[in-house]
Structures are given as structure tokens and as C-alpha cells.
Motif scaffolding. Structure first.
Motif, PDB file in Angstrom:
ATOM      1  N   PRO A 313       0.800  -1.237   0.000  1.00 42.08           N
ATOM      2  CA  PRO A 313       0.000   0.000   0.000  1.00 42.08           C
ATOM      3  C   PRO A 313       0.828   1.280   0.000  1.00 42.08           C
ATOM      4  O   PRO A 313       2.006   1.304   0.368  1.00 42.08           O
ATOM      5  N   LEU A 314       0.173   2.345  -0.391  1.00 38.21           N
ATOM      6  CA  LEU A 314       0.661   3.711  -0.244  1.00 38.21           C
ATOM      7  C   LEU A 314      -0.536   4.556   0.181  1.00 38.21           C
ATOM      8  O   LEU A 314      -1.542   4.611  -0.528  1.00 38.21           O
ATOM      9  N   PHE A 315      -0.440   5.183   1.354  1.00 37.35           N
ATOM     10  CA  PHE A 315      -1.487   6.074   1.831  1.00 37.35           C
ATOM     11  C   PHE A 315      -1.057   7.519   1.608  1.00 37.35           C
ATOM     12  O   PHE A 315      -0.018   7.941   2.124  1.00 37.35           O
ATOM     13  N   LEU A 316      -1.862   8.266   0.850  1.00 35.87           N
ATOM     14  CA  LEU A 316      -1.627   9.692   0.675  1.00 35.87           C
ATOM     15  C   LEU A 316      -2.717  10.473   1.391  1.00 35.87           C
ATOM     16  O   LEU A 316      -3.900  10.123   1.314  1.00 35.87           O
ATOM     17  N   GLN A 317      -2.310  11.524   2.076  1.00 40.97           N
ATOM     18  CA  GLN A 317      -3.256  12.407   2.753  1.00 40.97           C
ATOM     19  C   GLN A 317      -3.439  13.660   1.906  1.00 40.97           C
ATOM     20  O   GLN A 317      -2.469  14.253   1.435  1.00 40.97           O
ATOM     21  N   VAL A 318      -4.687  14.030   1.696  1.00 41.80           N
ATOM     22  CA  VAL A 318      -5.033  15.238   0.939  1.00 41.80           C
ATOM     23  C   VAL A 318      -5.661  16.203   1.931  1.00 41.80           C
ATOM     24  O   VAL A 318      -6.778  15.987   2.386  1.00 41.80           O
ATOM     25  N   LYS A 319      -4.943  17.250   2.260  1.00 39.07           N
ATOM     26  CA  LYS A 319      -5.363  18.112   3.365  1.00 39.07           C
ATOM     27  C   LYS A 319      -5.655  19.525   2.868  1.00 39.07           C
ATOM     28  O   LYS A 319      -4.867  20.099   2.105  1.00 39.07           O
ATOM     29  N   GLU A 320      -6.771  20.075   3.316  1.00 35.87           N
ATOM     30  CA  GLU A 320      -7.133  21.439   2.920  1.00 35.87           C
ATOM     31  C   GLU A 320      -6.157  22.447   3.522  1.00 35.87           C
ATOM     32  O   GLU A 320      -5.761  22.348   4.682  1.00 35.87           O
ATOM     33  N   ALA A 321      -5.787  23.425   2.715  1.00 37.18           N
ATOM     34  CA  ALA A 321      -4.906  24.503   3.171  1.00 37.18           C
ATOM     35  C   ALA A 321      -5.691  25.808   3.144  1.00 37.18           C
ATOM     36  O   ALA A 321      -6.145  26.245   2.085  1.00 37.18           O
ATOM     37  N   ARG A 322      -5.865  26.414   4.301  1.00 34.10           N
ATOM     38  CA  ARG A 322      -6.572  27.678   4.426  1.00 34.10           C
ATOM     39  C   ARG A 322      -5.574  28.797   4.696  1.00 34.10           C
ATOM     40  O   ARG A 322      -4.384  28.538   4.873  1.00 34.10           O
ATOM     41  N   GLN A 323      -6.043  30.024   4.731  1.00 34.81           N
ATOM     42  CA  GLN A 323      -5.140  31.139   5.011  1.00 34.81           C
ATOM     43  C   GLN A 323      -4.455  30.939   6.352  1.00 34.81           C
ATOM     44  O   GLN A 323      -5.080  30.568   7.347  1.00 34.81           O
ATOM     45  N   SER A 324      -3.157  31.160   6.400  1.00 30.59           N
ATOM     46  CA  SER A 324      -2.397  31.047   7.635  1.00 30.59           C
ATOM     47  C   SER A 324      -2.814  32.137   8.613  1.00 30.59           C
ATOM     48  O   SER A 324      -3.061  33.286   8.221  1.00 30.59           O
ATOM     49  N   VAL A 325      -2.851  31.787   9.902  1.00 29.99           N
ATOM     50  CA  VAL A 325      -3.152  32.806  10.907  1.00 29.99           C
ATOM     51  C   VAL A 325      -2.018  33.832  10.973  1.00 29.99           C
ATOM     52  O   VAL A 325      -2.239  34.983  11.368  1.00 29.99           O
ATOM     53  N   ILE A 326      -0.821  33.421  10.588  1.00 29.92           N
ATOM     54  CA  ILE A 326       0.295  34.366  10.553  1.00 29.92           C
ATOM     55  C   ILE A 326       0.042  35.414   9.475  1.00 29.92           C
ATOM     56  O   ILE A 326       0.228  36.620   9.701  1.00 29.92           O
ATOM     57  N   ALA A 327      -0.386  34.973   8.293  1.00 33.46           N
ATOM     58  CA  ALA A 327      -0.651  35.898   7.188  1.00 33.46           C
ATOM     59  C   ALA A 327      -1.786  36.858   7.527  1.00 33.46           C
ATOM     60  O   ALA A 327      -1.823  37.992   7.037  1.00 33.46           O
ATOM     61  N   ARG A 328      -2.702  36.419   8.356  1.00 36.53           N
ATOM     62  CA  ARG A 328      -3.813  37.296   8.735  1.00 36.53           C
ATOM     63  C   ARG A 328      -3.328  38.489   9.549  1.00 36.53           C
ATOM     64  O   ARG A 328      -3.885  39.586   9.445  1.00 36.53           O
ATOM     65  N   PHE A 329      -2.282  38.276  10.356  1.00 37.37           N
ATOM     66  CA  PHE A 329      -1.840  39.328  11.267  1.00 37.37           C
ATOM     67  C   PHE A 329      -0.458  39.890  10.953  1.00 37.37           C
ATOM     68  O   PHE A 329       0.020  40.788  11.647  1.00 37.37           O
ATOM     69  N   PHE A 330       0.189  39.363   9.897  1.00 35.13           N
ATOM     70  CA  PHE A 330       1.480  39.921   9.487  1.00 35.13           C
ATOM     71  C   PHE A 330       1.484  40.023   7.972  1.00 35.13           C
ATOM     72  O   PHE A 330       1.422  39.012   7.262  1.00 35.13           O
TER      73      PHE A 330
END
Length: 470
Positions: A313-330
Motif C-alpha cells: 500500500p501507499l497512503f496519501l493524505q489530501v489536506k485542505e490549506a486555508r489562510q495562515s493565521v500568521i498571514a492574517r496578522f502579518f
């Protein structure tokens, strides 16, 4: 070509940064005049609605789990604080549980940062402050007395400082090739107990492979492997145990699989040609939705199970990427695609990254990134540590963070010069860690009041799993 500054010039620049950002100023917790519940609600917007109560449920377990899930609060608080002006893509969520062991493509076990959902350009001080605060909060959670916690934080800051001074003497290529292996950790361990724990972790990691995970997560049916539902943490998006809601169109199996196939083809273009060739030797058997972590609960995350012609087997994870909290404040420039932001930041900060890292755009324009679900990955069992082992673990985390910062910034000389060789930064960050631990308790109390009043709904994994039992 940019002008090359002398070492003396760079050291002077690091010392000069103290004028507008005194090291003693790092003790302040920042702008804590805000409503923590409101910020958490804003951070939950756009997540899978049925899973938000699970996010809050996991955060409600203790002030420590609350801290792990509330990176947005600390980013907000740090936004108004002074900093050295040395900025580059930082981890953004460098608490002590976001470090761990994993295998390099060459099958060597290394210790490094391992979570980059919040990576974005920002002041390096923000990473070390989140790490030091996590030591204080975790130490209190573990029942370690205040004096011992102070020693842990001070030791960790000194380790970061000393490693950064070492890295200031390294060439660019030396930094790029620097890696914290478990063998080096064994050599650096201060006690026999620490060396024994590292050795046991090596043995544990060796058994955490795709193959060992297959029979735990899936069952063979008529020649094909199918992932077994275990709601709320693992379920098929269009199946009877789905928590995704009809408006997500996950129930239309052909439509969402078609969109996922298109997104997967786009992902393949972001990995190297040899990795595309490797992935081409696997056949997709099944896809399921997987809930992970504390702070990520409610974001879309899938597991794809592939099998090769040998049945491996090979397990791949597909994960949502949202705006970084760092980018929100810097405010700083960075990739417009959030999945690319995560992948680029991880490749820059880590000494060796997952061979299958890549990104894509999924249904409804959401951004995703890919990585292996498990490949000899291990994390610390902090609650089982005594104060001596905890102090040793803190040293290793600081070593890994210093290495990551030195590589990613190319400014080890400036950072080392800013830090100096005395105790001023350690004293300031120790004060900060305790001050922020106190603030975290206040925020946790406000959060729990909101949960008890019904303003927020918090449900545990066990409580939600009971909904699916017959």
C-alpha cells in the motif's frame, strides 16, 4: 546580484535590531485585549459544520489542548509586539507537539518540525515564543512545579541561542545539508534515561509503515482494499456515516470522484517526474475522509489508499490549506495558492521533506496539499515525561527550530548577534512563557464558559461516535 555583506556588517545589523526591538521587550504577551471566543468562531468559518463541535470538544480537554487549537489567538496577540525585523517563512505553529520523527526519502529517521498548516512569512521570534509558551502550558498540565518549568524554558532558549551561534559559522551549503538524526540526538542526550527513550522511539518508528497500517485501517473485499469507517474520525464522504452534509455534494459519488481525479492530475504536475513515475505504479483502491489533529478539525482532509502490483500500500493524505493565521496578522508577500504556501514552506524549513509533497485545487476552488499519511512518523508522549526527560525534549525541539530558522532565513549570523551570548533573551522569554500560560488559562476559561452556556457546542470523539452505534 545583491551586494554581499561582510560578517562584521551582518553582526552589526543583528545588534542594531536591539535598538527598535530590545530583547527585554520579548517578555510582553502582546495585545490580549480581544474576545477569544469571537476569534475562534471566525477561525471555524468555512469548516465542515458538523465537525466544528468536535474541534471544540478536543480543545476543551485541557488548557494545553486548547492552546494547540488556538494558534489564531497568539498570532493576534503578537501582531502589535516589536520584533527584530528579520522575517522569512516561519512555521507559524511551532508548539512542542508539532515536532517529531519521520523517515527521509533515504529511510533515515530524523527529528524536525512536522506541521506547516500555518507557515507564512513572519518574525522568527513568533515561532520561538509559541514554542516556549507551549513548554510552560504543557508543564503546568503535567503537574511539573514552577521552578522546574522555568528551568525547562530557560534551557530551551539557551539551546536555541547556542545552536544559532554554531549555525552562524556554517556555510550556506552546510546549513542546507544539516540534519538532526536520531543518532545525533542519542549522542547529545544528557542522561541514560534519555538515550533509552530515543532508542525505544527508533524501534517504534520502524513499525509505523504503510504496510503495518493497511490491516488496521482497511479490509480486503473481492480483491480490493476498502477503508473501514470509524466515525467521526474516519468515514466515506458519500457513505451512510458521512458528516459532510448534502450541500457538499459528496453523496454524488461519480461527481466528486471525477473532480478529485482532475485535482489529482493537477497535483501530479507539482511533484518531480520520477515521483510521477512511482505513483503511476499504484492503483487507487479507496478514498475516505479523515479528521486529524486539534486545530485542523473541520477542514477537509481525505485519505487515498493506493496498492501496487505486489499488494503493497501507499497512503496519501489530501489536506485542505486555508489562510495562515500568521498571514492574517502579518502582512507579507507569499504564494497565492495556500497549498503551494504549505509545500514551499515545508520544503524550505525541513531538512528533508516528504517525497510526495505537492498541491492542487479541489472542488469549489478549495486549496489542498498532498503528503504521505504515515511513514515512520512518531511524536512525543509528553504526558508520560518526567521533568528531566521533558527538559531534554525541550532542548531537542529548540535545536530543530534553530536549524530550521538558520536554513530558511540565511540569517543565522544576524539572529545570533541579536540574541547575544548572555541570559537577557532567556530571561525575557521565560517571563513571556509564564505570562502567556496565564493568558491561555484566561482564554480557556472564557472558552469553557461559552461551551457551558451553549454559545459554542463542544462534543467529544466518544460522544459523536455513539451517534453511529446501533
Amino acid at each position: 546580484m545583491p551586494e554581499t555583506l561582510t560578517r562584521a556588517d551582518r553582526e552589526a545589523a543583528g545588534r542594531f535590531a536591539r535598538q527598535h526591538a530590545p530583547r527585554s521587550a520579548n517578555a510582553t504577551p502582546g495585545n490580549v485585549d480581544r474576545d477569544p471566543v469571537k476569534l475562534l468562531q471566525e477561525n471555524s468559518a468555512g469548516r465542515v459544520e458538523a465537525l466544528v463541535p468536535l474541534r471544540y470538544g478536543r480543545m476543551s480537554v485541557s488548557p494545553f489542548t486548547f492552546f494547540r487549537g488556538s494558534a489564531i489567538l497568539q498570532a493576534h496577540d503578537l501582531a502589535k509586539t516589536s520584533h527584530s525585523g528579520i522575517t522569512f517563512p516561519i512555521c507559524g505553529d511551532a508548539h512542542l507537539m508539532n515536532f517529531g520523527g519521520f523517515a527521509t526519502p533515504e529511510r533515515q529517521l530524523v527529528f524536525d518540525l512536522n506541521d506547516f498548516d500555518e507557515v507564512a512569512p513572519g518574525p522568527w521570534e513568533w515561532d520561538i515564543k509559541r514554542l516556549m509558551a507551549s513548554f510552560a502550558i504543557a508543564g503546568e498540565h503535567m503537574g511539573i512545579e514552577r521552578g522546574a518549568i522555568k528551568d525547562v524554558v530557560s534551557t530551551a532558549v539557551h539551546e536555541y541561542r547556542d545552536r544559532m551561534h554554531q549555525y552562524a559559522d556554517c556555510s550556506a551549503l552546510e546549513l542546507w545539508h544539516e540534519i538532526v538524526t536520531f543518532e545525533r540526538m542519542m549522542e547529545a542526550a544528557a542522561t541514560a534515561e534519555g538515550r533509552q527513550l530515543i532508542s525505544k522511539t527508533l524501534e517504534k518508528a520502524a513499525g509505523r509503515t504503510h504496510e503495518s497500517m493497511l490491516r488496521k485501517m482497511a479490509v480486503l473485499q473481492e480483491g480490493r482494499w476498502r477503508i473501514q469507517d470509524a466515525p467521526p474520525a474516519l468515514f466515506h464522504p458519500g457513505g451512510p456515516n458521512s458528516l459532510l452534509g448534502k450541500d457538499q455534494k459528496w453523496s454524488d459519488t461519480d461527481e466528486w470522484k471525477g473532480k478529485l481525479a482532475t485535482a489529482f492530475d493537477a497535483y501530479l504536475q507539482t511533484v518531480s517526474s520520477d515521483r510521477r513515475q512511482l505513483i503511476g505504479q499504484f492503483e487507487l483502491h479507496d478514498i475516505a475522509f479523515k479528521v486529524v489533529g486539534v486545530g485542523s478539525v473541520g477542514t477537509s482532509c481525505l485519505v487515498m489508499l493506493f496498492v501496487d502490483s505486489h499488494g503493497k500500500p501507499l497512503f496519501l493524505q489530501v489536506k485542505e490549506a486555508r489562510q495562515s493565521v500568521i498571514a492574517r496578522f502579518f502582512d507579507a508577500d507569499g504564494p497565492a495558492h495556500q497549498g503551494e504556501r504549505v509545500v514551499a514552506g515545508q520544503r524550505l524549513l525541513q531538512a528533508a521533506s516528504d517525497s510526495f509533497l505537492g498541491w492542487t485545487t479541489g472542488p469549489a476552488g478549495r486549496h489542498f496539499y498532498f503528503r504521505q499519511l504515515r511513514d515512520m512518523k512518531v511524536s512525543a508522549e509528553v504526558e508520560r515525561m518526567n521533568s528531566t526527560i521533558f527538559r531534554g525534549y525541550a532542548r531537542i525541539c529548540s535545536w530543530a527550530l534553530a536549524r530550521a530558522h538558520a536554513k530558511a532565513s540565511g540569517k543565522a549570523i544576524e539572529i545570533a548577534s541579536y540574541l547575544g551570548s548572555g541570559d537577557r533573551m532567556a530571561d525575557a522569554l521565560t517571563d513571556y512563557a509564564f505570562a502567556y500560560a496565564e493568558q491561555n488559562h484566561k482564554d480557556y476559561d472564557a472558552f469553557m464558559r461559552a461551551c457551558r452556556s451553549g454559545k459554542l457546542e463542544a462534543r467529544s470523539d466518544e460522544d459523536m461516535a455513539a451517534d453511529f452505534r446501533i
